[in-house]
Design a protein around this motif. Structure first.
Motif, PDB file in Angstrom:
ATOM      1  N   PHE A  33       0.812  -1.212   0.000  1.00  0.00           N
ATOM      2  CA  PHE A  33       0.000   0.000   0.000  1.00  0.00           C
ATOM      3  C   PHE A  33       0.846   1.263   0.000  1.00  0.00           C
ATOM      4  O   PHE A  33       0.679   2.127  -0.855  1.00  0.00           O
ATOM      5  CB  PHE A  33      -0.976   0.008   1.183  1.00  0.00           C
ATOM      6  N   ARG A  34       1.758   1.379   0.962  1.00  0.00           N
ATOM      7  CA  ARG A  34       2.518   2.637   1.112  1.00  0.00           C
ATOM      8  C   ARG A  34       3.366   2.974  -0.102  1.00  0.00           C
ATOM      9  O   ARG A  34       3.644   4.139  -0.351  1.00  0.00           O
ATOM     10  CB  ARG A  34       3.413   2.579   2.356  1.00  0.00           C
ATOM     11  N   GLN A  35       3.797   1.977  -0.856  1.00  0.00           N
ATOM     12  CA  GLN A  35       4.636   2.234  -2.026  1.00  0.00           C
ATOM     13  C   GLN A  35       3.849   2.207  -3.337  1.00  0.00           C
ATOM     14  O   GLN A  35       4.428   2.165  -4.412  1.00  0.00           O
ATOM     15  CB  GLN A  35       5.794   1.236  -2.066  1.00  0.00           C
ATOM     16  N   SER A  36       2.521   2.274  -3.226  1.00  0.00           N
ATOM     17  CA  SER A  36       1.678   2.259  -4.419  1.00  0.00           C
ATOM     18  C   SER A  36       1.108   3.651  -4.692  1.00  0.00           C
ATOM     19  O   SER A  36       1.083   4.506  -3.803  1.00  0.00           O
ATOM     20  CB  SER A  36       0.521   1.266  -4.227  1.00  0.00           C
ATOM     21  N   PRO A  37       0.613   3.882  -5.899  1.00  0.00           N
ATOM     22  CA  PRO A  37      -0.048   5.159  -6.199  1.00  0.00           C
ATOM     23  C   PRO A  37      -1.284   5.397  -5.325  1.00  0.00           C
ATOM     24  O   PRO A  37      -1.675   6.546  -5.106  1.00  0.00           O
ATOM     25  CB  PRO A  37      -0.443   5.020  -7.669  1.00  0.00           C
ATOM     26  N   ALA A  38      -1.883   4.333  -4.806  1.00  0.00           N
ATOM     27  CA  ALA A  38      -3.069   4.480  -3.956  1.00  0.00           C
ATOM     28  C   ALA A  38      -2.760   5.267  -2.684  1.00  0.00           C
ATOM     29  O   ALA A  38      -3.625   5.967  -2.163  1.00  0.00           O
ATOM     30  CB  ALA A  38      -3.644   3.107  -3.603  1.00  0.00           C
ATOM     31  N   PHE A  39      -1.516   5.177  -2.193  1.00  0.00           N
ATOM     32  CA  PHE A  39      -1.164   5.929  -0.988  1.00  0.00           C
ATOM     33  C   PHE A  39      -1.288   7.426  -1.237  1.00  0.00           C
ATOM     34  O   PHE A  39      -1.808   8.158  -0.391  1.00  0.00           O
ATOM     35  CB  PHE A  39       0.245   5.569  -0.513  1.00  0.00           C
ATOM     36  N   ALA A  40      -0.851   7.891  -2.395  1.00  0.00           N
ATOM     37  CA  ALA A  40      -0.986   9.314  -2.742  1.00  0.00           C
ATOM     38  C   ALA A  40      -2.463   9.701  -2.861  1.00  0.00           C
ATOM     39  O   ALA A  40      -2.850  10.810  -2.461  1.00  0.00           O
ATOM     40  CB  ALA A  40      -0.244   9.622  -4.033  1.00  0.00           C
ATOM     41  N   ASP A  41      -3.279   8.794  -3.381  1.00  0.00           N
ATOM     42  CA  ASP A  41      -4.726   9.064  -3.478  1.00  0.00           C
ATOM     43  C   ASP A  41      -5.330   9.230  -2.081  1.00  0.00           C
ATOM     44  O   ASP A  41      -6.138  10.131  -1.843  1.00  0.00           O
ATOM     45  CB  ASP A  41      -5.436   7.928  -4.213  1.00  0.00           C
ATOM     46  N   TRP A  42      -4.946   8.345  -1.166  1.00  0.00           N
ATOM     47  CA  TRP A  42      -5.416   8.404   0.222  1.00  0.00           C
ATOM     48  C   TRP A  42      -5.009   9.723   0.866  1.00  0.00           C
ATOM     49  O   TRP A  42      -5.814  10.423   1.464  1.00  0.00           O
ATOM     50  CB  TRP A  42      -4.859   7.205   0.985  1.00  0.00           C
ATOM     51  N   ARG A  43      -3.736  10.082   0.732  1.00  0.00           N
ATOM     52  CA  ARG A  43      -3.238  11.311   1.354  1.00  0.00           C
ATOM     53  C   ARG A  43      -3.881  12.551   0.745  1.00  0.00           C
ATOM     54  O   ARG A  43      -4.057  13.558   1.435  1.00  0.00           O
ATOM     55  CB  ARG A  43      -1.715  11.390   1.243  1.00  0.00           C
ATOM     56  N   ALA A  44      -4.245  12.499  -0.524  1.00  0.00           N
ATOM     57  CA  ALA A  44      -4.923  13.644  -1.147  1.00  0.00           C
ATOM     58  C   ALA A  44      -6.292  13.878  -0.514  1.00  0.00           C
ATOM     59  O   ALA A  44      -6.745  15.026  -0.401  1.00  0.00           O
ATOM     60  CB  ALA A  44      -5.055  13.419  -2.653  1.00  0.00           C
TER      61      ALA A  44
END
Length: 100
Positions: A67-78
């Motif tokens: 999770f943390r190293q995936s593009p989804a982490f940036a989506d979550w943080r956005a």
């Protein structure tokens, strides 16, 4: 199973918007991650800007790598990041004992 515990502090007066954002972020982003098993969100009574997010993962690596190293982490943080008063404190735990 691994428990991720995130202690989150948000800016004052943004509780209603954050209540919606954190639930949307988990259900639309994190819930799709490999190894995700469920979550709980608790909000502070004495400290209304404090939230405790618990996420259950199959393995530590499901959170820290998949999770943390995936593009989804940036989506979550956005979705949730703009509310943060500071970086969340995140720790991981293994189950030792549980009531019936």
């Amino acid at each position: 199973m691994i428990l991720e515990l995130a202690d989150i502090r948000i800016h004052p007066g943004q509780q209603a918007a954050f209540d919606e954002a954190i639930q949307r972020g988990v259900t639309t982003v994190i819930a799709k991650a490999k190894g995700f098993q469920g979550y709980k969100v608790n909000k502070g009574m004495e400290s209304p800007e404090r939230y405790i997010l618990q996420i259950f993962w199959d393995t530590l690596e499901n959170h820290t790598v998949d999770f943390r190293q995936s593009p989804a982490f940036a989506d979550w943080r956005a979705i949730v990041g703009p509310f943060f008063a500071g970086p969340p404190t995140v720790e991981h735990f293994e189950l030792l004992a549980k009531s019936a």
